[in-house]
Design a protein around this motif. Structure first.
Motif, short mmCIF file in Angstrom:
data_model
loop_
_atom_site.label_atom_id
_atom_site.label_comp_id
_atom_site.label_asym_id
_atom_site.label_seq_id
_atom_site.Cartn_x
_atom_site.Cartn_y
_atom_site.Cartn_z
N ILE A 78 0.88 -1.17 0.00
CA ILE A 78 0.00 0.00 0.00
C ILE A 78 0.91 1.22 0.00
CG2 ILE A 78 -1.79 1.28 1.24
CD1 ILE A 78 -2.61 -1.46 2.50
N THR A 129 1.26 5.31 0.02
CA THR A 129 0.47 6.47 0.41
C THR A 129 1.35 7.50 1.10
OG1 THR A 129 -1.63 7.13 1.38
CG2 THR A 129 -0.31 5.51 2.62
N ALA A 169 -7.31 3.61 3.30
CA ALA A 169 -6.05 2.98 3.71
C ALA A 169 -6.31 1.85 4.69
CB ALA A 169 -5.12 4.01 4.34
N TYR A 170 -7.12 2.12 5.72
CA TYR A 170 -7.35 1.11 6.75
C TYR A 170 -8.14 -0.10 6.26
CZ TYR A 170 -5.35 3.51 10.76
OH TYR A 170 -4.48 4.07 11.65
N TYR A 227 -5.98 -2.42 4.15
CA TYR A 227 -4.92 -2.97 4.98
C TYR A 227 -5.45 -4.13 5.83
CZ TYR A 227 -1.38 -3.36 8.63
OH TYR A 227 -0.45 -3.84 9.52
N ASP A 238 2.29 -4.27 3.65
CA ASP A 238 3.19 -3.20 4.05
C ASP A 238 2.62 -1.87 3.61
OD1 ASP A 238 5.21 -4.75 5.24
OD2 ASP A 238 6.16 -5.13 3.31
N ILE A 239 2.73 -0.88 4.49
CA ILE A 239 2.34 0.48 4.15
C ILE A 239 3.62 1.26 3.94
CG2 ILE A 239 1.20 2.59 4.96
CD1 ILE A 239 -0.69 0.72 6.57
N THR A 284 -3.97 10.81 8.62
CA THR A 284 -5.03 10.52 7.67
C THR A 284 -6.11 11.60 7.75
OG1 THR A 284 -6.45 9.19 9.11
CG2 THR A 284 -4.63 8.04 8.03
N ALA A 339 3.52 4.18 8.62
CA ALA A 339 4.20 3.74 7.39
C ALA A 339 5.50 3.09 7.84
CB ALA A 339 4.47 4.91 6.47
#
Length: 184
Positions: free
Chosen positions: A7, A9, A18-19, A22, A33-34, A44, A65
């Motif tokens: 991911i 960002t 995002a959440y 994930y 992985d972020i 966010t 991250a």
């Protein structure tokens, strides 16, 4: 072997965009992985559709991250997710962003984008030429400017490119993303 999702960002990513992916990836048993321009705690935002002519934005949760773009080896991952929000505007400017994303297009791996994530793809004009995708309607000019075909639907699939209008399309997006991940 466990499948891996990346991911990409940055600050001002839309929280749900995002959440949700994930945790859905983790629920599926994938490693996720972020990555952001730098390892850090990201801020966010929460976008909502209220009585304005556009969406509203409020502060959201913090998101860790754990990888920096520079350390990402895209060949180690089976799928890519680019959430929306305002993050796509600035992550596309990072020197490693194009290298990372280009790999997933060239290797024909699943790529899920939603909402304003389409703006990040302006730096990959050659890869997006004549590809079909959807995005938040305000992104249509950018999509068409880089040579892609804007599809006026809430959800669209063009081969390995899975796109959606906004966070309320996450169930369809993730179903297709998981389907493509499992097919690889």
């Amino acid at each position: 072997m466990t499948k891996k999702v990346l991911i990409v960002t940055g600050d001002a990513v839309e929280a749900l965009e995002a959440y949700y992916p994930y945790y859905r990836a983790l629920e599926q048993g994938y490693e996720a992985d972020i990555a952001a321009p730098n390892k850090k705690t990201l801020h966010t935002v929460v976008h909502d559709f209220e009585d304005w002519e556009t969406f509203t934005e409020k502060r959201g949760y913090q998101l860790e991250a754990t990888k920096a773009f520079a350390e990402i080896r895209p060949e180690d991952y089976d799928g890519l997710i680019i959430p929306g929000g305002r993050a796509p505007e600035h992550i596309r400017m990072h020197e490693d962003f194009s290298r990372i994303v280009r790999h997933f297009f060239e290797a024909d791996k699943p790529i899920m984008i939603l909402c304003h994530a389409s703006v990040s793809l302006t730096v990959l004009r050659d890869v997006l030429k004549n590809r079909e995708l959807t995005a938040y309607i305000a992104c249509k000019p950018e999509v068409e400017a880089y040579g892609a075909i804007y599809i006026n639907e809430q959800f669209h699939v063009d081969r390995n490119l899975i796109s959606g209008h906004a966070w309320n399309n996450l169930p369809e997006l993730m179903r297709e993303f998981v389907r493509q991940m499992e097919a690889k």
